[in-house]
Scaffold this motif. Sequence first.
Motif, PDB file in Angstrom:
ATOM      1  N   ASP A   1      -1.177   1.529  -4.152  1.00  0.00           N
ATOM      2  CA  ASP A   1      -0.296   1.932  -5.246  1.00  0.00           C
ATOM      3  C   ASP A   1      -0.178   0.909  -6.373  1.00  0.00           C
ATOM      4  OD1 ASP A   1       0.990   0.197  -3.527  1.00  0.00           O
ATOM      5  OD2 ASP A   1       2.875   1.310  -3.478  1.00  0.00           O
ATOM      6  N   GLU A   2      -1.024  -0.105  -6.345  1.00  0.00           N
ATOM      7  CA  GLU A   2      -1.079  -1.088  -7.424  1.00  0.00           C
ATOM      8  C   GLU A   2      -2.538  -1.372  -7.739  1.00  0.00           C
ATOM      9  OE1 GLU A   2       1.204  -4.585  -6.491  1.00  0.00           O
ATOM     10  OE2 GLU A   2       3.108  -3.499  -6.608  1.00  0.00           O
ATOM     11  N   VAL A   3      -2.774  -2.050  -8.858  1.00  0.00           N
ATOM     12  CA  VAL A   3      -4.127  -2.432  -9.247  1.00  0.00           C
ATOM     13  C   VAL A   3      -4.165  -3.951  -9.348  1.00  0.00           C
ATOM     14  CG1 VAL A   3      -5.892  -2.270 -11.049  1.00  0.00           C
ATOM     15  CG2 VAL A   3      -4.497  -0.273 -10.475  1.00  0.00           C
ATOM     16  N   SER A   4      -5.171  -4.545  -8.723  1.00  0.00           N
ATOM     17  CA  SER A   4      -5.334  -5.994  -8.759  1.00  0.00           C
ATOM     18  C   SER A   4      -5.650  -6.458 -10.175  1.00  0.00           C
ATOM     19  CB  SER A   4      -6.467  -6.411  -7.818  1.00  0.00           C
ATOM     20  OG  SER A   4      -6.805  -7.772  -8.011  1.00  0.00           O
ATOM     21  N   GLU A   5      -4.915  -7.452 -10.649  1.00  0.00           N
ATOM     22  CA  GLU A   5      -5.202  -8.013 -11.968  1.00  0.00           C
ATOM     23  C   GLU A   5      -6.533  -8.754 -11.943  1.00  0.00           C
ATOM     24  OE1 GLU A   5      -1.972 -10.383 -13.430  1.00  0.00           O
ATOM     25  OE2 GLU A   5      -0.503  -8.795 -13.071  1.00  0.00           O
ATOM     26  N   LYS A   6      -6.865  -9.312 -10.794  1.00  0.00           N
ATOM     27  CA  LYS A   6      -8.077 -10.114 -10.665  1.00  0.00           C
ATOM     28  C   LYS A   6      -9.345  -9.245 -10.617  1.00  0.00           C
ATOM     29  CE  LYS A   6      -7.903 -13.680  -7.875  1.00  0.00           C
ATOM     30  NZ  LYS A   6      -7.928 -14.505  -6.653  1.00  0.00           N
ATOM     31  N   THR A   7      -9.312  -8.196  -9.809  1.00  0.00           N
ATOM     32  CA  THR A   7     -10.524  -7.395  -9.586  1.00  0.00           C
ATOM     33  C   THR A   7     -10.490  -6.023 -10.250  1.00  0.00           C
ATOM     34  OG1 THR A   7      -9.687  -6.368  -7.561  1.00  0.00           O
ATOM     35  CG2 THR A   7     -10.845  -8.484  -7.335  1.00  0.00           C
ATOM     36  N   GLY A   8      -9.304  -5.548 -10.605  1.00  0.00           N
ATOM     37  CA  GLY A   8      -9.171  -4.209 -11.167  1.00  0.00           C
ATOM     38  C   GLY A   8      -9.246  -3.110 -10.126  1.00  0.00           C
ATOM     39  N   LYS A   9      -9.299  -3.484  -8.849  1.00  0.00           N
ATOM     40  CA  LYS A   9      -9.382  -2.510  -7.755  1.00  0.00           C
ATOM     41  C   LYS A   9      -7.983  -2.127  -7.286  1.00  0.00           C
ATOM     42  CE  LYS A   9     -13.736  -4.260  -5.890  1.00  0.00           C
ATOM     43  NZ  LYS A   9     -14.386  -4.847  -4.697  1.00  0.00           N
TER      44      LYS A   9
ATOM     45  N   GLN B   1       3.512  -4.679  -1.732  1.00  0.00           N
ATOM     46  CA  GLN B   1       4.143  -5.234  -0.538  1.00  0.00           C
ATOM     47  C   GLN B   1       4.775  -4.131   0.303  1.00  0.00           C
ATOM     48  OE1 GLN B   1       3.910  -8.493   0.610  1.00  0.00           O
ATOM     49  NE2 GLN B   1       4.621  -7.414   2.427  1.00  0.00           N
ATOM     50  N   HIS B   2       5.356  -3.149  -0.342  1.00  0.00           N
ATOM     51  CA  HIS B   2       5.941  -2.027   0.394  1.00  0.00           C
ATOM     52  C   HIS B   2       4.876  -1.311   1.216  1.00  0.00           C
ATOM     53  CE1 HIS B   2       8.450   1.421   1.358  1.00  0.00           C
ATOM     54  NE2 HIS B   2       7.448   2.188   0.966  1.00  0.00           N
ATOM     55  N   SER B   3       3.730  -1.016   0.598  1.00  0.00           N
ATOM     56  CA  SER B   3       2.652  -0.337   1.323  1.00  0.00           C
ATOM     57  C   SER B   3       2.098  -1.205   2.445  1.00  0.00           C
ATOM     58  CB  SER B   3       1.532   0.069   0.367  1.00  0.00           C
ATOM     59  OG  SER B   3       1.949   1.139  -0.449  1.00  0.00           O
TER      60      SER B   3
ATOM     61  N   ALA C   1     -10.624   8.636  -0.114  1.00  0.00           N
ATOM     62  CA  ALA C   1     -11.305   9.907   0.135  1.00  0.00           C
ATOM     63  C   ALA C   1     -10.624  10.742   1.218  1.00  0.00           C
ATOM     64  CB  ALA C   1     -12.756   9.645   0.539  1.00  0.00           C
ATOM     65  N   ASN C   2      -9.686  10.164   1.949  1.00  0.00           N
ATOM     66  CA  ASN C   2      -9.106  10.841   3.107  1.00  0.00           C
ATOM     67  C   ASN C   2      -7.579  10.919   3.090  1.00  0.00           C
ATOM     68  OD1 ASN C   2     -11.377  11.516   5.104  1.00  0.00           O
ATOM     69  ND2 ASN C   2     -11.867   9.469   4.356  1.00  0.00           N
ATOM     70  N   ASN C   3      -7.014  11.165   1.933  1.00  0.00           N
ATOM     71  CA  ASN C   3      -5.578  11.420   1.809  1.00  0.00           C
ATOM     72  C   ASN C   3      -4.701  10.218   2.142  1.00  0.00           C
ATOM     73  OD1 ASN C   3      -3.604  13.202   0.963  1.00  0.00           O
ATOM     74  ND2 ASN C   3      -3.232  14.026   2.991  1.00  0.00           N
ATOM     75  N   TRP C   4      -5.242   9.016   2.029  1.00  0.00           N
ATOM     76  CA  TRP C   4      -4.461   7.797   2.222  1.00  0.00           C
ATOM     77  C   TRP C   4      -4.410   6.960   0.938  1.00  0.00           C
ATOM     78  CZ3 TRP C   4      -1.515   6.938   6.390  1.00  0.00           C
ATOM     79  CH2 TRP C   4      -1.788   7.665   7.548  1.00  0.00           C
ATOM     80  N   GLY C   5      -4.911   7.487  -0.144  1.00  0.00           N
ATOM     81  CA  GLY C   5      -4.954   6.750  -1.402  1.00  0.00           C
ATOM     82  C   GLY C   5      -3.587   6.325  -1.909  1.00  0.00           C
ATOM     83  N   PHE C   6      -2.549   7.068  -1.532  1.00  0.00           N
ATOM     84  CA  PHE C   6      -1.193   6.723  -1.977  1.00  0.00           C
ATOM     85  C   PHE C   6      -0.770   5.334  -1.499  1.00  0.00           C
ATOM     86  CE2 PHE C   6      -0.466   8.450   2.201  1.00  0.00           C
ATOM     87  CZ  PHE C   6       0.613   7.734   2.706  1.00  0.00           C
TER      88      PHE C   6
END
Length: 86
Positions: A59-67, A72-74, A51-56
């Motif tokens: 940059d990946e989606v968890s296979e386990k939770t979908g969140k 690793q770079h981030s 919500a505060n311009n840090w969403g970038f």
Amino acid sequence: MTNIIKTIETKSANVNKFIKDNRGDVVDAAYEYGTAKDEMKTDDFREWAMANNWGFMFDEVSEKTGKPVMSQHSKNVSSGIMAIYS
């Protein structure tokens, strides 16, 4: 306003000069990020980041939770931001 950390991440030339020239904004961004990260639980922090311009940073989606999760770079960038914050 564009996130200064995102701008740094997308610049390729003269990064050191750019950081030096914008050090106040970098410190301000690190303080904002670090304060939120220190004070919030993981899910709350993720929601705040999105919500505060840090969403970038998520940059990946968890296979386990979908969140959304940090690559690793981030995570490395986050560690650097937290070092500036502390």
